[in-house]
Design a protein around this motif. Structure first.
Motif, PDB file in Angstrom:
ATOM      1  N   ALA A  34       0.837  -1.210   0.000  1.00 50.80           N
ATOM      2  CA  ALA A  34       0.000   0.000   0.000  1.00 50.80           C
ATOM      3  C   ALA A  34       0.871   1.259   0.000  1.00 50.80           C
ATOM      4  N   GLU A  35       1.919   1.267   0.833  1.00 52.46           N
ATOM      5  CA  GLU A  35       2.813   2.428   0.879  1.00 52.46           C
ATOM      6  C   GLU A  35       3.523   2.623  -0.462  1.00 52.46           C
ATOM      7  N   PHE A  36       3.926   1.520  -1.065  1.00 54.25           N
ATOM      8  CA  PHE A  36       4.599   1.588  -2.369  1.00 54.25           C
ATOM      9  C   PHE A  36       3.688   2.213  -3.416  1.00 54.25           C
ATOM     10  N   GLU A  37       2.422   1.755  -3.464  1.00 53.12           N
ATOM     11  CA  GLU A  37       1.470   2.279  -4.455  1.00 53.12           C
ATOM     12  C   GLU A  37       1.219   3.771  -4.242  1.00 53.12           C
ATOM     13  N   VAL A  38       1.063   4.193  -2.990  1.00 53.73           N
ATOM     14  CA  VAL A  38       0.805   5.607  -2.695  1.00 53.73           C
ATOM     15  C   VAL A  38       1.978   6.462  -3.162  1.00 53.73           C
ATOM     16  N   GLN A  39       3.187   6.053  -2.817  1.00 54.72           N
ATOM     17  CA  GLN A  39       4.377   6.826  -3.195  1.00 54.72           C
ATOM     18  C   GLN A  39       4.585   6.827  -4.709  1.00 54.72           C
ATOM     19  N   LYS A  40       4.315   5.694  -5.325  1.00 53.95           N
ATOM     20  CA  LYS A  40       4.457   5.590  -6.781  1.00 53.95           C
ATOM     21  C   LYS A  40       3.496   6.549  -7.489  1.00 53.95           C
TER      22      LYS A  40
END
Length: 100
Positions: free
Chosen positions: A87-93
């Motif tokens: 989830a954190e990866f998707e948000v930052q991406k």
């Protein structure tokens, strides 16, 4: 003259018979070819229609900047190492991609 007439008549009869037989053979051959073509058309599946590929989202600057690509690579490394969750990866991406 009588001796000459018979071979000519025989040749004419043979030639006429061969002509008629040839015409009949050509006609039946054409009919068979037409029947085979109809059968193939009935058995062939309808052509597939392919949808156009979806259009890419327009980007403000055209291509991605080198800085954005570097940030995404670092982000991917952190994700692979387990430091970032999915989830954190998707948000930052998404933040990086929208900032372009």
């Amino acid at each position: 003259m009588r001796g000459r007439r018979r071979p000519l008549m025989t040749a004419a009869m043979v030639g006429g018979t061969a002509y008629v037989a040839g015409k009949a053979g050509a006609k039946s051959g054409a009919e068979q070819a037409q029947q085979q073509q109809q059968q193939q058309q009935q058995q062939a599946p309808p052509p597939q229609e392919y949808a156009a590929p979806p259009a890419a989202a327009p980007q403000a600057g055209g291509a991605m900047s080198q800085e954005s690509m570097d940030q995404l690579q670092k982000l991917a490394q952190l994700h692979e190492q387990g430091i970032l969750t999915d989830a954190e990866f998707e948000v930052q991406k998404q933040k990086i991609l929208q900032g372009m």
